[in-house]
Motif scaffolding. Structure first.
Motif, PDB file in Angstrom:
ATOM      1  N   LEU A  10       0.831  -1.205   0.000  1.00 25.71           N
ATOM      2  CA  LEU A  10       0.000   0.000   0.000  1.00 25.71           C
ATOM      3  C   LEU A  10       0.868   1.258   0.000  1.00 25.71           C
ATOM      4  CD1 LEU A  10      -2.851  -0.916   2.526  1.00 25.71           C
ATOM      5  CD2 LEU A  10      -3.078  -0.550   0.061  1.00 25.71           C
ATOM      6  N   ALA A  11       1.898   1.257   0.833  1.00 24.18           N
ATOM      7  CA  ALA A  11       2.788   2.416   0.895  1.00 24.18           C
ATOM      8  C   ALA A  11       3.493   2.637  -0.436  1.00 24.18           C
ATOM      9  CB  ALA A  11       3.815   2.219   2.013  1.00 24.18           C
ATOM     10  N   ALA A  12       3.971   1.548  -1.042  1.00 29.63           N
ATOM     11  CA  ALA A  12       4.653   1.661  -2.329  1.00 29.63           C
ATOM     12  C   ALA A  12       3.699   2.119  -3.424  1.00 29.63           C
ATOM     13  CB  ALA A  12       5.285   0.319  -2.697  1.00 29.63           C
ATOM     14  N   THR A  13       2.442   1.680  -3.364  1.00 26.56           N
ATOM     15  CA  THR A  13       1.439   2.116  -4.332  1.00 26.56           C
ATOM     16  C   THR A  13       1.214   3.617  -4.253  1.00 26.56           C
ATOM     17  OG1 THR A  13       0.292  -0.014  -4.340  1.00 26.56           O
ATOM     18  CG2 THR A  13      -1.002   1.916  -4.966  1.00 26.56           C
ATOM     19  N   ILE A  14       1.112   4.124  -3.044  1.00 27.24           N
ATOM     20  CA  ILE A  14       0.894   5.565  -2.859  1.00 27.24           C
ATOM     21  C   ILE A  14       2.085   6.362  -3.373  1.00 27.24           C
ATOM     22  CG2 ILE A  14       0.689   7.364  -1.085  1.00 27.24           C
ATOM     23  CD1 ILE A  14      -1.023   5.319   0.485  1.00 27.24           C
ATOM     24  N   ILE A  15       3.302   5.886  -3.080  1.00 26.67           N
ATOM     25  CA  ILE A  15       4.498   6.580  -3.558  1.00 26.67           C
ATOM     26  C   ILE A  15       4.559   6.556  -5.081  1.00 26.67           C
ATOM     27  CG2 ILE A  15       7.020   6.523  -3.573  1.00 26.67           C
ATOM     28  CD1 ILE A  15       6.882   5.410  -0.728  1.00 26.67           C
ATOM     29  N   SER A  16       4.240   5.405  -5.674  1.00 27.73           N
ATOM     30  CA  SER A  16       4.300   5.273  -7.126  1.00 27.73           C
ATOM     31  C   SER A  16       3.279   6.158  -7.825  1.00 27.73           C
ATOM     32  CB  SER A  16       4.083   3.807  -7.513  1.00 27.73           C
ATOM     33  OG  SER A  16       4.172   3.627  -8.903  1.00 27.73           O
ATOM     34  N   GLY A  17       2.128   6.357  -7.186  1.00 22.98           N
ATOM     35  CA  GLY A  17       1.089   7.176  -7.807  1.00 22.98           C
ATOM     36  C   GLY A  17       1.252   8.665  -7.595  1.00 22.98           C
ATOM     37  N   LEU A  22       0.440  14.618  -9.181  1.00 26.23           N
ATOM     38  CA  LEU A  22       0.934  15.991  -9.331  1.00 26.23           C
ATOM     39  C   LEU A  22       0.841  16.462 -10.780  1.00 26.23           C
ATOM     40  CD1 LEU A  22       4.077  15.702  -7.011  1.00 26.23           C
ATOM     41  CD2 LEU A  22       1.954  16.932  -6.511  1.00 26.23           C
ATOM     42  N   VAL A  23       1.337  15.640 -11.707  1.00 29.65           N
ATOM     43  CA  VAL A  23       1.344  16.042 -13.116  1.00 29.65           C
ATOM     44  C   VAL A  23      -0.078  16.109 -13.663  1.00 29.65           C
ATOM     45  CG1 VAL A  23       2.208  15.484 -15.413  1.00 29.65           C
ATOM     46  CG2 VAL A  23       3.622  15.010 -13.400  1.00 29.65           C
ATOM     47  N   ALA A  24      -0.895  15.118 -13.324  1.00 32.45           N
ATOM     48  CA  ALA A  24      -2.262  15.086 -13.848  1.00 32.45           C
ATOM     49  C   ALA A  24      -3.100  16.243 -13.314  1.00 32.45           C
ATOM     50  CB  ALA A  24      -2.919  13.750 -13.514  1.00 32.45           C
ATOM     51  N   MET A  25      -2.878  16.646 -12.069  1.00 34.58           N
ATOM     52  CA  MET A  25      -3.612  17.792 -11.527  1.00 34.58           C
ATOM     53  C   MET A  25      -3.268  19.072 -12.283  1.00 34.58           C
ATOM     54  SD  MET A  25      -5.798  17.258  -9.162  1.00 34.58           S
ATOM     55  CE  MET A  25      -6.357  15.619  -8.751  1.00 34.58           C
ATOM     56  N   GLY A 197       2.689  23.480 -15.931  1.00 31.18           N
ATOM     57  CA  GLY A 197       4.130  23.260 -16.042  1.00 31.18           C
ATOM     58  C   GLY A 197       4.792  23.100 -14.691  1.00 31.18           C
ATOM     59  N   ALA A 198       4.389  23.935 -13.724  1.00 32.43           N
ATOM     60  CA  ALA A 198       4.969  23.841 -12.380  1.00 32.43           C
ATOM     61  C   ALA A 198       4.662  22.488 -11.742  1.00 32.43           C
ATOM     62  CB  ALA A 198       4.443  24.976 -11.503  1.00 32.43           C
ATOM     63  N   MET A 199       3.432  21.989 -11.931  1.00 27.06           N
ATOM     64  CA  MET A 199       3.075  20.688 -11.371  1.00 27.06           C
ATOM     65  C   MET A 199       3.840  19.552 -12.059  1.00 27.06           C
ATOM     66  SD  MET A 199       1.022  20.952  -8.800  1.00 27.06           S
ATOM     67  CE  MET A 199       2.107  22.304  -8.396  1.00 27.06           C
ATOM     68  N   ALA A 200       4.052  19.672 -13.362  1.00 24.81           N
ATOM     69  CA  ALA A 200       4.858  18.667 -14.065  1.00 24.81           C
ATOM     70  C   ALA A 200       6.289  18.673 -13.539  1.00 24.81           C
ATOM     71  CB  ALA A 200       4.838  18.930 -15.573  1.00 24.81           C
ATOM     72  N   GLY A 201       6.824  19.884 -13.286  1.00 22.02           N
ATOM     73  CA  GLY A 201       8.162  19.979 -12.711  1.00 22.02           C
ATOM     74  C   GLY A 201       8.227  19.399 -11.312  1.00 22.02           C
ATOM     75  N   MET A 202       7.164  19.587 -10.521  1.00 22.00           N
ATOM     76  CA  MET A 202       7.130  19.004  -9.183  1.00 22.00           C
ATOM     77  C   MET A 202       7.100  17.480  -9.257  1.00 22.00           C
ATOM     78  SD  MET A 202       4.369  19.551  -6.065  1.00 22.00           S
ATOM     79  CE  MET A 202       4.683  21.298  -5.895  1.00 22.00           C
ATOM     80  N   GLY A 203       6.316  16.947 -10.203  1.00 24.74           N
ATOM     81  CA  GLY A 203       6.285  15.499 -10.384  1.00 24.74           C
ATOM     82  C   GLY A 203       7.638  14.945 -10.799  1.00 24.74           C
TER      83      GLY A 203
END
Length: 310
Positions: A10-17, A22-25, A197-203
């Motif tokens: 579960l923890a790894a799933t959350i990290i992977s997503g 961030l980018v999708a938002m 763009g900023a959210m993509a950079g954060m991702g």
């Protein structure tokens, strides 16, 4: 032991997503304004390499994330100038941005290849982190995971509870009507593109500084394209984006756990690695079969240019 394994997955799933969220938002807000930016992969790559370079130089994780966001935001503004000011085709410009960003990141990152950074320690939330099973999975994460949840909440509030969110959605539905009542459509679209763009950079920064703290060419590995697909899969609704991101993350982590468990399966490892992408394609195909749902929630002016003097 089984409980620990489930909590770890579960923890790894959350990290992977998290980078997908961030980018999708960012892309969701951009598309809500009527702009289709397909350059997420390139912006993520630039954000990742910039953040890694700053962290490697001793700038710290926060400064690294800020630098990655700034670099990707600058790239998105170039896209904005081409499409919103010069009226270039949004699809072609976005694809060019994606290809250029990936290539430029590979060039800039050559000196940093295969040089790891120290792992960022998780930040447990007192009491909540001690809840059995879900506590370690949800509340013993790196601070960027918590930040992604805050981004989701902020986007939800902005789009559906604030005046400017209503204006932004109006710009995406009918820019001529928004312009007629006095709103600066191009300026609002520039702001949405910059946020995307900023959210993509954060991702991207999360990928290179937190998720796998090293730089390697191609490390974004198609996540920018997956994030674009998630917006459609979610029919432009933020909570569905979160669900889709964690679904993709869960499939990815599951195949990694299967490969690392030593189970002997008559399945090529290449096929196992492609499962998250195949699952995303399958979900998109199922969703797109209902064309009415797509048309109902898609911004009416998505991808269409607007001239204030027209």
């Amino acid at each position: 032991m089984e409980t620990n394994l489930i909590a770890s997955m579960l923890a790894a799933t959350i990290i992977s997503g998290t980078p997908l969220i961030l980018v999708a938002m960012g892309e969701l807000v951009t598309e809500k304004a009527g702009v289709l930016n397909l350059g997420a992969e390139g912006m993520m790559s630039i954000g990742a390499v910039t953040a890694f370079a700053v962290a490697f130089s001793g700038g710290g994780a926060v400064l690294a994330v800020a630098a990655g966001m700034a670099a990707a935001c600058a790239m998105s503004l170039v896209f904005g100038f081409l499409t919103l000011t010069m009226m270039a085709n949004q699809v072609a410009s976005g694809l060019a941005l994606a290809l250029f960003g990936v290539g430029l990141a590979a060039f800039i990152g050559k000196p940093f290849e295969s040089t790891p950074l120290p792992m960022i320690a998780p930040l447990p939330i007192p009491l909540l982190a001690d809840i059995p099973l879900i506590g370690p999975a949800l509340f013993n994460q790196q601070f960027m995971v918590y930040l992604s949840w805050a981004v989701v909440a902020a986007v939800l509030y902005f789009l559906y509870r604030s005046r400017w969110g209503l204006v932004l959605r109006a710009v995406g539905e009918s820019p001529s009507s928004a312009h007629a009542v006095g709103y600066r459509v191009i300026a609002l679209r520039y702001a949405a593109v910059a946020f995307g763009g900023a959210m993509a950079g954060m991702g991207g920064a999360f990928m290179s500084v937190f998720y796998t703290p090293l730089w390697a060419e191609g490390m974004v590995a198609g996540r920018g394209w997956i994030a674009l697909a998630l917006v459609v899969f979610a029919t432009w609704r933020p909570l569905r984006v979160v669900l889709g991101a964690y679904l993709f993350g869960g499939v990815m982590i599951s195949q990694l756990f299967v490969q690392g468990s030593g189970l002997r399966l008559d399945v090529p490892p290449q096929l196992m690695s492609s499962l998250p992408y195949l699952a995303t394609i399958a979900v998109l195909v199922l969703i797109s079969r209902n064309a009415h749902t797509i048309r109902l929630h898609s911004p009416a002016s998505l991808g269409q240019p607007f001239r204030p003097d027209a």
